[in-house]
Design a protein around this motif. Structure first.
Motif, mmCIF file in Angstrom:
data_model
loop_
_atom_site.group_PDB
_atom_site.id
_atom_site.type_symbol
_atom_site.label_atom_id
_atom_site.label_comp_id
_atom_site.label_asym_id
_atom_site.label_seq_id
_atom_site.Cartn_x
_atom_site.Cartn_y
_atom_site.Cartn_z
ATOM 1 N N VAL A 107 -10.020 17.511 -26.803
ATOM 2 C CA VAL A 107 -10.697 17.696 -28.080
ATOM 3 C C VAL A 107 -10.010 16.791 -29.087
ATOM 4 C CG1 VAL A 107 -11.316 19.318 -29.920
ATOM 5 C CG2 VAL A 107 -11.227 20.116 -27.540
ATOM 6 N N GLY A 108 -10.799 16.067 -29.861
ATOM 7 C CA GLY A 108 -10.231 15.180 -30.861
ATOM 8 C C GLY A 108 -11.120 15.076 -32.080
ATOM 9 N N ALA A 109 -10.551 14.584 -33.154
ATOM 10 C CA ALA A 109 -11.294 14.448 -34.401
ATOM 11 C C ALA A 109 -10.939 13.138 -35.075
ATOM 12 C CB ALA A 109 -10.970 15.614 -35.339
ATOM 13 N N VAL A 110 -11.813 12.729 -35.984
ATOM 14 C CA VAL A 110 -11.573 11.560 -36.821
ATOM 15 C C VAL A 110 -11.210 12.063 -38.209
ATOM 16 C CG1 VAL A 110 -12.585 9.499 -37.868
ATOM 17 C CG2 VAL A 110 -13.199 10.137 -35.521
ATOM 18 N N ASP A 111 -10.157 11.508 -38.752
ATOM 19 C CA ASP A 111 -9.685 11.853 -40.085
ATOM 20 C C ASP A 111 -9.794 10.606 -40.959
ATOM 21 O OD1 ASP A 111 -8.393 13.156 -42.207
ATOM 22 O OD2 ASP A 111 -6.401 12.660 -41.453
ATOM 23 N N GLN A 112 -10.476 10.737 -42.094
ATOM 24 C CA GLN A 112 -10.561 9.616 -43.035
ATOM 25 C C GLN A 112 -9.369 9.670 -43.968
ATOM 26 O OE1 GLN A 112 -13.061 6.851 -43.666
ATOM 27 N NE2 GLN A 112 -11.013 6.381 -44.417
ATOM 28 N N ARG A 113 -8.480 8.729 -43.821
ATOM 29 C CA ARG A 113 -7.312 8.619 -44.684
ATOM 30 C C ARG A 113 -7.492 7.434 -45.613
ATOM 31 N NH1 ARG A 113 -2.252 9.990 -40.692
ATOM 32 N NH2 ARG A 113 -3.192 11.830 -39.766
ATOM 33 N N SER A 163 -7.882 14.834 -16.647
ATOM 34 C CA SER A 163 -7.449 14.647 -18.038
ATOM 35 C C SER A 163 -7.548 13.190 -18.438
ATOM 36 C CB SER A 163 -6.018 15.148 -18.235
ATOM 37 O OG SER A 163 -5.985 16.553 -18.233
ATOM 38 N N ARG A 164 -7.193 12.298 -17.555
ATOM 39 C CA ARG A 164 -7.295 10.861 -17.844
ATOM 40 C C ARG A 164 -8.756 10.482 -18.123
ATOM 41 N NH1 ARG A 164 -4.227 6.309 -16.873
ATOM 42 N NH2 ARG A 164 -2.728 7.590 -15.741
ATOM 43 N N ALA A 165 -9.683 11.008 -17.324
ATOM 44 C CA ALA A 165 -11.103 10.712 -17.540
ATOM 45 C C ALA A 165 -11.574 11.238 -18.896
ATOM 46 C CB ALA A 165 -11.946 11.314 -16.411
ATOM 47 N N CYS A 166 -11.151 12.444 -19.256
ATOM 48 C CA CYS A 166 -11.532 13.016 -20.547
ATOM 49 C C CYS A 166 -10.947 12.208 -21.696
ATOM 50 C CB CYS A 166 -11.069 14.474 -20.642
ATOM 51 S SG CYS A 166 -11.929 15.620 -19.544
ATOM 52 N N LEU A 167 -9.676 11.841 -21.594
ATOM 53 C CA LEU A 167 -9.013 11.091 -22.658
ATOM 54 C C LEU A 167 -9.605 9.692 -22.791
ATOM 55 C CD1 LEU A 167 -6.855 11.230 -24.835
ATOM 56 C CD2 LEU A 167 -5.163 10.563 -23.117
ATOM 57 N N THR A 168 -9.940 9.061 -21.688
ATOM 58 C CA THR A 168 -10.581 7.753 -21.727
ATOM 59 C C THR A 168 -11.915 7.832 -22.466
ATOM 60 O OG1 THR A 168 -9.491 7.039 -19.694
ATOM 61 C CG2 THR A 168 -11.514 5.869 -20.306
ATOM 62 N N ALA A 169 -12.692 8.878 -22.187
ATOM 63 C CA ALA A 169 -13.977 9.061 -22.871
ATOM 64 C C ALA A 169 -13.780 9.274 -24.367
ATOM 65 C CB ALA A 169 -14.746 10.224 -22.246
ATOM 66 N N LEU A 170 -12.759 10.044 -24.747
ATOM 67 C CA LEU A 170 -12.483 10.266 -26.165
ATOM 68 C C LEU A 170 -12.066 8.969 -26.849
ATOM 69 C CD1 LEU A 170 -12.207 12.253 -28.577
ATOM 70 C CD2 LEU A 170 -9.820 12.572 -27.858
ATOM 71 N N ILE A 171 -11.228 8.185 -26.226
ATOM 72 C CA ILE A 171 -10.792 6.909 -26.804
ATOM 73 C C ILE A 171 -11.988 5.986 -26.986
ATOM 74 C CG2 ILE A 171 -9.424 4.827 -26.348
ATOM 75 C CD1 ILE A 171 -7.308 6.769 -25.100
ATOM 76 N N ASP A 172 -12.894 5.960 -26.024
ATOM 77 C CA ASP A 172 -14.116 5.157 -26.165
ATOM 78 C C ASP A 172 -14.952 5.653 -27.348
ATOM 79 O OD1 ASP A 172 -13.323 3.690 -23.953
ATOM 80 O OD2 ASP A 172 -14.721 4.674 -22.576
ATOM 81 N N TRP A 173 -15.041 6.978 -27.513
ATOM 82 C CA TRP A 173 -15.780 7.567 -28.627
ATOM 83 C C TRP A 173 -15.153 7.131 -29.960
ATOM 84 C CZ3 TRP A 173 -14.429 11.431 -32.271
ATOM 85 C CH2 TRP A 173 -15.505 12.040 -32.949
ATOM 86 N N TYR A 174 -13.805 7.171 -30.025
ATOM 87 C CA TYR A 174 -13.119 6.708 -31.233
ATOM 88 C C TYR A 174 -13.461 5.246 -31.518
ATOM 89 C CZ TYR A 174 -9.970 10.797 -31.467
ATOM 90 O OH TYR A 174 -9.443 12.052 -31.602
ATOM 91 N N ALA A 175 -13.437 4.413 -30.505
ATOM 92 C CA ALA A 175 -13.685 2.980 -30.688
ATOM 93 C C ALA A 175 -15.075 2.730 -31.269
ATOM 94 C CB ALA A 175 -13.512 2.244 -29.366
ATOM 95 N N THR A 176 -16.064 3.500 -30.850
ATOM 96 C CA THR A 176 -17.415 3.303 -31.372
ATOM 97 C C THR A 176 -17.522 3.715 -32.837
ATOM 98 O OG1 THR A 176 -18.252 5.498 -30.716
ATOM 99 C CG2 THR A 176 -18.452 3.691 -29.102
ATOM 100 N N ARG A 177 -16.555 4.466 -33.332
ATOM 101 C CA ARG A 177 -16.567 4.906 -34.726
ATOM 102 C C ARG A 177 -15.645 4.079 -35.614
ATOM 103 N NH1 ARG A 177 -18.832 8.163 -31.800
ATOM 104 N NH2 ARG A 177 -20.188 9.839 -32.490
ATOM 105 N N GLY A 178 -15.033 3.035 -35.078
ATOM 106 C CA GLY A 178 -14.185 2.164 -35.874
ATOM 107 C C GLY A 178 -12.783 2.674 -36.110
ATOM 108 N N VAL A 179 -12.355 3.644 -35.336
ATOM 109 C CA VAL A 179 -10.998 4.179 -35.462
ATOM 110 C C VAL A 179 -10.013 3.119 -34.977
ATOM 111 C CG1 VAL A 179 -9.412 5.936 -34.565
ATOM 112 C CG2 VAL A 179 -11.741 6.575 -35.227
ATOM 113 N N SER A 180 -8.965 2.896 -35.781
ATOM 114 C CA SER A 180 -7.991 1.860 -35.424
ATOM 115 C C SER A 180 -6.676 2.408 -34.886
ATOM 116 C CB SER A 180 -7.720 0.964 -36.627
ATOM 117 O OG SER A 180 -7.199 1.725 -37.698
#
Length: 159
Positions: free
Chosen positions: A73-79, A108-125
């Motif tokens: 589970v992960g979230a994006v935080d606007q700072r 867990s690796r598969a789940c984390l990889t999917a989350l990182i890809d999700w972050y990338a599509t949202r412009g998370v750096s």
């Protein structure tokens, strides 16, 4: 290949079950059950209902029955932006958990990889995670590094 799918509101109870599995593994004693689990499930149901929301979970279903084998589970935080982080978008990984019966299969690796890809599509750096000793090898293998940033926390009294 392991199929990690994006969680839906109906996964909320199982996500909280796996959160308790994670918390149980981090302490000397199991985390007590209680209202926090129902509150968490309600939060997840609401947040996962918003396709444009700032929270996502990715899961692997149990291969031999109903329920989840693993999740993240992960979230994006606007700072506020800074020179090293011009968008100010920061990802935070809340929990990575695998049911003990299904560990060491790459879930867990598969789940984390999917989350990182999700972050990338949202412009998370940048993506932050607090690593347990058991989780640190996975995070390091995926490119996470310790930072020099000091962290402190203040707990406020309940209203």
């Amino acid at each position: 290949m392991i199929d990690a799918r994006q969680a839906v509101p109906g996964d909320a109870q199982e996500l909280m079950r796996l959160r308790k599995v994670m918390l149980d593994g981090m302490g000397d004693e199991p985390a007590p059950s209680g209202e926090w689990e129902r509150t968490g499930a309600a939060i997840l149901e609401k947040q996962l209902s918003d396709p444009d929301g700032m929270l996502a979970a990715f899961v692997v279903d149990r291969p031999d029955g109903t329920g989840l084998a693993a999740c993240v589970v992960g979230a994006v935080d606007q700072r506020l932006p800074n020179p090293r982080d011009p968008t100010g978008l920061r990802g935070y990984v809340y929990n990575v958990a695998t049911d003990p019966k299904y560990r060491l299969r790459g879930y867990s690796r598969a789940c984390l990889t999917a989350l990182i890809d999700w972050y990338a599509t949202r412009g998370v750096s940048a993506v932050d995670v607090r690593a347990s000793p058991d989780g640190e090898p996975l995070y390091a293998a995926m490119g996470f590094r310790r930072t020099d940033e000091p962290a402190m926390r203040l707990y406020l009294p309940a209203p």
